[in-house]
Design a protein around this motif. Structure first.
Motif, PDB file in Angstrom:
ATOM      1  N   ARG A  66     -23.836  15.551 -17.450  1.00  0.00           N
ATOM      2  CA  ARG A  66     -24.522  16.835 -16.924  1.00  0.00           C
ATOM      3  C   ARG A  66     -24.259  17.907 -17.575  1.00  0.00           C
ATOM      4  O   ARG A  66     -25.101  19.139 -17.490  1.00  0.00           O
ATOM      5  N   ALA A  69     -27.378  18.781 -19.977  1.00  0.00           N
ATOM      6  CA  ALA A  69     -28.288  18.357 -19.707  1.00  0.00           C
ATOM      7  C   ALA A  69     -28.967  20.180 -18.844  1.00  0.00           C
ATOM      8  O   ALA A  69     -29.700  20.562 -18.826  1.00  0.00           O
ATOM      9  N   ASP A  70     -27.302  20.595 -17.859  1.00  0.00           N
ATOM     10  CA  ASP A  70     -27.971  21.892 -17.260  1.00  0.00           C
ATOM     11  C   ASP A  70     -25.867  22.835 -16.718  1.00  0.00           C
ATOM     12  O   ASP A  70     -25.336  22.117 -15.611  1.00  0.00           O
ATOM     13  N   GLY A  71     -25.837  23.270 -18.259  1.00  0.00           N
ATOM     14  CA  GLY A  71     -24.797  23.685 -18.403  1.00  0.00           C
ATOM     15  C   GLY A  71     -24.686  24.960 -16.689  1.00  0.00           C
ATOM     16  O   GLY A  71     -23.568  24.442 -16.428  1.00  0.00           O
ATOM     17  N   THR A  72     -25.813  25.137 -16.389  1.00  0.00           N
ATOM     18  CA  THR A  72     -25.089  26.200 -14.659  1.00  0.00           C
ATOM     19  C   THR A  72     -24.748  25.594 -13.880  1.00  0.00           C
ATOM     20  O   THR A  72     -23.856  25.812 -13.586  1.00  0.00           O
ATOM     21  N   ALA A  73     -25.892  24.785 -13.585  1.00  0.00           N
ATOM     22  CA  ALA A  73     -24.817  23.133 -12.701  1.00  0.00           C
ATOM     23  C   ALA A  73     -23.175  22.925 -12.949  1.00  0.00           C
ATOM     24  O   ALA A  73     -22.608  22.546 -12.438  1.00  0.00           O
ATOM     25  N   ARG A  87     -29.048  30.986 -16.576  1.00  0.00           N
ATOM     26  CA  ARG A  87     -28.898  30.078 -17.157  1.00  0.00           C
ATOM     27  C   ARG A  87     -27.719  30.052 -17.761  1.00  0.00           C
ATOM     28  O   ARG A  87     -27.955  30.842 -19.201  1.00  0.00           O
ATOM     29  N   ARG A  89     -27.190  27.408 -21.181  1.00  0.00           N
ATOM     30  CA  ARG A  89     -26.952  26.167 -21.996  1.00  0.00           C
ATOM     31  C   ARG A  89     -25.884  26.041 -22.962  1.00  0.00           C
ATOM     32  O   ARG A  89     -25.418  27.052 -23.382  1.00  0.00           O
ATOM     33  N   THR A 160     -30.751  33.935 -20.631  1.00  0.00           N
ATOM     34  CA  THR A 160     -30.294  32.388 -21.160  1.00  0.00           C
ATOM     35  C   THR A 160     -29.179  32.463 -21.663  1.00  0.00           C
ATOM     36  O   THR A 160     -28.873  33.351 -23.280  1.00  0.00           O
ATOM     37  N   TYR A 162     -25.048  31.353 -23.950  1.00  0.00           N
ATOM     38  CA  TYR A 162     -24.662  29.797 -24.766  1.00  0.00           C
ATOM     39  C   TYR A 162     -23.652  29.659 -25.058  1.00  0.00           C
ATOM     40  O   TYR A 162     -22.941  31.138 -24.944  1.00  0.00           O
TER      41      TYR A 162
END
Lengths: 195, 93
Positions: A66, A69-73, A87, A89, A160, A162
């Protein structure tokens, strides 16, 4: 007037104070408000947060999927909000590939997860060079990667941010998630160090 | 026109000072500047993109001659003048 008054830091400190006073006089803001905002802007920002995310990813394969796939979430699952509008990543180091992050244009950085950025991250030398000669730059940090390790440099932007997911060190199978958290350093989350 | 902050790949900046510093600010005024930025943005005096633009459109010589948080302070002053909150010269001795 003493010589200290001529020091650039003293000059700018005086101008900053003057601006604060001016804005208070004009009713734009108050000194008390400013103190509160300064405290709030850094509270909760720490590399210990990023370390917790990494340790969870090392010990929970589903979480790791997870996260990539979607770092924020995924960081929000652990209670971390990385930026209101940006976002996140997360990029994974492997035996073959190494990742390192930069913001060539200025200083974008996942502050909540990594804490305040080090001065070198904001320096012209790091920003200009790491995208051109990452291997040489990493060597300056004492990180000498094998010639066949592929290096990817991620240039942050207003949208974005990182974070690097470092490789889990060998011989740590018996360690708990909390113990693993203690192994993760800020520079490993940037990619200028390994663990 | 190329902006001075766009330095990715540029050569000549020399070695990186990799000194480990964990202090977020190296002088009290730096923290005050960050506080000013956050307070003024929260009050919609300016937004983040305007602030970035104010830093990135600094004349190259000035950009390179100033420290990170000095640029922040100059950008705040530029925007406050542009918005009519302060008058040019109001901060001078």
């Amino acid at each position: 007037m003493t010589s200290a008054d001529h020091h650039p830091d003293t000059l700018i400190a005086r101008r900053v104070r003057r601006l604060e006073t001016l804005l208070e006089e004009k009713g734009v803001l108050s000194g008390a408000q400013l103190d509160e905002i300064i405290d709030a802007s850094l509270s909760g920002a720490s590399p210990a947060n990023g370390a917790r995310v990494v340790a969870r990813a090392w010990t929970d394969p589903a979480y790791k999927s997870r996260l990539l796939a979607d770092g924020t979430a995924a960081v929000r699952e652990l209670g971390f909000m990385e930026g209101g509008f940006q976002r996140l990543r997360v990029v994974e180091n492997t035996d073959e590939t190494h990742n390192v992050i930069v913001c060539t244009l200025c200083s974008c950085y996942p502050l909540r997860l990594l804490g305040p950025s080090p001065s070198w991250y904001k320096s012209e030398a790091y920003r200009s060079r790491v995208v051109r000669e990452p291997r040489a730059v990493l060597a300056e940090f004492g990180l000498n990667l094998p010639d066949d390790t592929e290096i990817t440099v991620w240039d942050s932007s207003a949208e974005t941010r990182y974070m690097v997911l470092p490789r889990r060190p060998a011989d740590t199978d018996s360690m708990s998630e909390a113990e693993l958290t203690g192994l993760v350093t800020r520079n490993a989350l940037i990619g200028t160090a390994e663990l | 026109m190329a902006r001075m902050n766009d330095i990715g790949g540029m050569q000549g900046f020399g070695p990186i000072d990799t000194t480990e510093d964990t202090e977020p600010f190296h002088a009290d005024w730096e923290a005050r500047v960050v506080g000013l930025f956050n307070a003024l943005r929260a009050q919609d005096v300016f937004n983040t993109n305007e602030f970035r633009d104010a830093i990135e459109s600094m004349p190259p010589a000035e950009y390179l001659a100033t420290s990170y948080y000095e640029r922040w302070f100059k950008a705040i002053c530029t925007l406050l003048e542009r918005k009519g909150v302060i008058e040019p010269g109001e901060l001078d001795d």
